[in-house]
Design a protein around this motif. Structure first.
Motif, PDB file in Angstrom:
ATOM      1  N   PRO A 284     -32.057 -54.513  44.995  1.00  0.00           N
ATOM      2  CA  PRO A 284     -30.648 -53.386  45.250  1.00  0.00           C
ATOM      3  C   PRO A 284     -31.900 -52.277  44.223  1.00  0.00           C
ATOM      4  N   HIS A 285     -32.975 -52.372  43.842  1.00  0.00           N
ATOM      5  CA  HIS A 285     -33.713 -51.212  43.578  1.00  0.00           C
ATOM      6  C   HIS A 285     -35.034 -51.691  43.797  1.00  0.00           C
ATOM      7  N   ARG A 286     -36.272 -50.750  43.371  1.00  0.00           N
ATOM      8  CA  ARG A 286     -37.642 -50.797  44.139  1.00  0.00           C
ATOM      9  C   ARG A 286     -37.822 -51.407  43.054  1.00  0.00           C
ATOM     10  N   GLY A 287     -37.901 -51.208  42.080  1.00  0.00           N
ATOM     11  CA  GLY A 287     -38.707 -51.624  40.494  1.00  0.00           C
ATOM     12  C   GLY A 287     -38.490 -52.824  40.802  1.00  0.00           C
ATOM     13  N   GLU A 288     -36.813 -53.691  40.937  1.00  0.00           N
ATOM     14  CA  GLU A 288     -37.006 -54.829  40.465  1.00  0.00           C
ATOM     15  C   GLU A 288     -37.652 -55.625  41.673  1.00  0.00           C
ATOM     16  N   ALA A 289     -37.661 -54.548  43.774  1.00  0.00           N
ATOM     17  CA  ALA A 289     -38.388 -55.220  43.887  1.00  0.00           C
ATOM     18  C   ALA A 289     -39.741 -55.734  43.232  1.00  0.00           C
ATOM     19  N   PHE A 290     -40.194 -54.826  43.027  1.00  0.00           N
ATOM     20  CA  PHE A 290     -41.678 -54.240  43.130  1.00  0.00           C
ATOM     21  C   PHE A 290     -41.746 -56.091  42.200  1.00  0.00           C
ATOM     22  N   GLU A 291     -41.559 -55.936  40.880  1.00  0.00           N
ATOM     23  CA  GLU A 291     -41.218 -56.691  40.441  1.00  0.00           C
ATOM     24  C   GLU A 291     -41.716 -58.181  40.278  1.00  0.00           C
ATOM     25  N   ALA A 292     -39.966 -58.547  41.075  1.00  0.00           N
ATOM     26  CA  ALA A 292     -39.760 -59.736  41.534  1.00  0.00           C
ATOM     27  C   ALA A 292     -40.953 -60.160  42.574  1.00  0.00           C
ATOM     28  N   CYS A 293     -41.032 -59.435  43.247  1.00  0.00           N
ATOM     29  CA  CYS A 293     -42.378 -60.053  44.353  1.00  0.00           C
ATOM     30  C   CYS A 293     -43.409 -60.518  43.112  1.00  0.00           C
ATOM     31  N   ARG A 294     -44.386 -59.406  42.553  1.00  0.00           N
ATOM     32  CA  ARG A 294     -45.558 -59.938  41.983  1.00  0.00           C
ATOM     33  C   ARG A 294     -45.167 -60.980  41.025  1.00  0.00           C
ATOM     34  N   LYS A 295     -43.872 -61.549  40.356  1.00  0.00           N
ATOM     35  CA  LYS A 295     -44.032 -61.866  40.014  1.00  0.00           C
ATOM     36  C   LYS A 295     -43.961 -63.632  41.387  1.00  0.00           C
ATOM     37  N   LEU A 296     -43.047 -63.482  42.331  1.00  0.00           N
ATOM     38  CA  LEU A 296     -43.288 -64.695  43.105  1.00  0.00           C
ATOM     39  C   LEU A 296     -45.092 -64.688  43.345  1.00  0.00           C
ATOM     40  N   ILE A 297     -45.485 -63.701  43.821  1.00  0.00           N
ATOM     41  CA  ILE A 297     -47.225 -64.189  44.043  1.00  0.00           C
ATOM     42  C   ILE A 297     -47.978 -64.510  43.544  1.00  0.00           C
ATOM     43  N   ASP A 298     -47.530 -64.461  42.031  1.00  0.00           N
ATOM     44  CA  ASP A 298     -48.776 -64.645  40.676  1.00  0.00           C
ATOM     45  C   ASP A 298     -48.263 -66.228  40.563  1.00  0.00           C
ATOM     46  N   ASP A 299     -46.656 -66.072  40.373  1.00  0.00           N
ATOM     47  CA  ASP A 299     -46.535 -67.591  40.072  1.00  0.00           C
ATOM     48  C   ASP A 299     -47.329 -68.483  41.366  1.00  0.00           C
ATOM     49  N   LEU A 300     -46.823 -67.964  42.652  1.00  0.00           N
ATOM     50  CA  LEU A 300     -47.131 -69.465  43.228  1.00  0.00           C
ATOM     51  C   LEU A 300     -48.595 -69.697  43.386  1.00  0.00           C
ATOM     52  N   LYS A 301     -49.570 -68.173  42.969  1.00  0.00           N
ATOM     53  CA  LYS A 301     -50.452 -68.921  43.233  1.00  0.00           C
ATOM     54  C   LYS A 301     -51.445 -69.461  41.862  1.00  0.00           C
ATOM     55  N   HIS A 302     -50.272 -69.521  41.014  1.00  0.00           N
ATOM     56  CA  HIS A 302     -50.985 -70.323  39.390  1.00  0.00           C
ATOM     57  C   HIS A 302     -49.911 -71.651  39.781  1.00  0.00           C
ATOM     58  N   GLU A 303     -49.376 -72.116  40.574  1.00  0.00           N
ATOM     59  CA  GLU A 303     -48.195 -73.087  39.599  1.00  0.00           C
ATOM     60  C   GLU A 303     -48.297 -73.249  41.126  1.00  0.00           C
ATOM     61  N   VAL A 304     -48.737 -73.362  42.277  1.00  0.00           N
ATOM     62  CA  VAL A 304     -48.545 -74.530  43.798  1.00  0.00           C
ATOM     63  C   VAL A 304     -49.604 -74.801  43.587  1.00  0.00           C
ATOM     64  N   PRO A 305     -49.220 -76.234  44.306  1.00  0.00           N
ATOM     65  CA  PRO A 305     -51.056 -76.486  44.629  1.00  0.00           C
ATOM     66  C   PRO A 305     -51.348 -76.128  45.724  1.00  0.00           C
ATOM     67  N   ILE A 306     -52.080 -75.071  45.821  1.00  0.00           N
ATOM     68  CA  ILE A 306     -53.068 -75.328  47.149  1.00  0.00           C
ATOM     69  C   ILE A 306     -54.399 -75.053  46.767  1.00  0.00           C
ATOM     70  N   TRP A 307     -55.164 -75.350  47.577  1.00  0.00           N
ATOM     71  CA  TRP A 307     -56.449 -74.568  46.877  1.00  0.00           C
ATOM     72  C   TRP A 307     -57.440 -74.235  48.473  1.00  0.00           C
ATOM     73  N   LYS A 308     -58.488 -74.060  47.511  1.00  0.00           N
ATOM     74  CA  LYS A 308     -59.463 -72.763  48.938  1.00  0.00           C
ATOM     75  C   LYS A 308     -61.260 -73.305  48.317  1.00  0.00           C
ATOM     76  N   HIS A 309     -61.093 -73.835  49.665  1.00  0.00           N
ATOM     77  CA  HIS A 309     -62.225 -74.329  49.338  1.00  0.00           C
ATOM     78  C   HIS A 309     -63.278 -73.314  50.103  1.00  0.00           C
ATOM     79  N   GLN A 310     -64.338 -72.186  49.774  1.00  0.00           N
ATOM     80  CA  GLN A 310     -65.099 -71.713  50.155  1.00  0.00           C
ATOM     81  C   GLN A 310     -66.459 -71.702  50.824  1.00  0.00           C
ATOM     82  N   LYS A 311     -66.846 -71.142  51.846  1.00  0.00           N
ATOM     83  CA  LYS A 311     -67.988 -71.451  52.490  1.00  0.00           C
ATOM     84  C   LYS A 311     -68.622 -69.754  52.493  1.00  0.00           C
ATOM     85  N   PHE A 312     -69.857 -69.889  51.509  1.00  0.00           N
ATOM     86  CA  PHE A 312     -71.220 -68.724  51.511  1.00  0.00           C
ATOM     87  C   PHE A 312     -71.868 -68.750  52.386  1.00  0.00           C
TER      88      PHE A 312
END
Length: 154
Positions: free
Chosen positions: A115-143
């Motif tokens: 409903p409001h921008r502040g909630e949207a920002f906070e919820a989006c940040r929580k979503l991406i932060d938790d997704l990055k830390h809790e969902v088992p997706i792994w990155k293989h970097q090639k340098f």
């Protein structure tokens, strides 16, 4: 005079706000994710786009690959449900790419409307932060120097 109570149904979470959750081996679409979170009661929509950058920890990155555990989509749903329980989410969407990606490719796109921008920002940040830390997706970097590195949950 500003309103101080939020008793309108549009101020609350939607009955089923999780509109799109996916892990894909094909290019991601900002438009698809943005359309998925459209809601007439939302006054704010926050969208986060994660892209493959050309460096990490002082080293040049040429490419990377993402892989995931078979439970990754179920874990993504669990994370989304947590966000929905904490914020008045009208609509939520998250897609993550797997497979080989090049510098500049979209790796993850998440969006939340509230409903409001502040909630949207906070919820989006929580979503991406938790997704990055809790969902088992792994990155293989090639340098550029020929070395490689696996990075934990992303």
């Amino acid at each position: 005079m500003a309103r101080t109570t939020y008793d309108h149904p549009g101020e609350q979470s939607a009955p089923d706000p999780i509109r799109l959750l996916a892990i894909r081996d094909t290019p991601l679409s900002l438009d698809e994710v943005f359309r998925a979170v459209g809601d007439d009661a939302a006054g704010g929509t926050a969208l986060f786009v994660g892209t493959v950058r050309n460096h990490d920890s002082g080293a040049d990155v040429d490419a990377l690959g993402y892989s995931c555990h078979p439970t990754a989509e179920a874990e993504m749903r669990r994370v989304a449900e947590k966000v929905v329980a904490q914020f008045p989410v009208r609509a939520l969407a998250a897609v993550h790419r797997v497979g080989d990606l090049a510098v500049g490719d979209l790796a993850v796109v998440v969006a939340v409307s509230c409903p409001h921008r502040g909630e949207a920002f906070e919820a989006c940040r929580k979503l991406i932060d938790d997704l990055k830390h809790e969902v088992p997706i792994w990155k293989h970097q090639k340098f550029s120097d020929g070395t490689e590195e696996w990075v934990g949950a992303c």
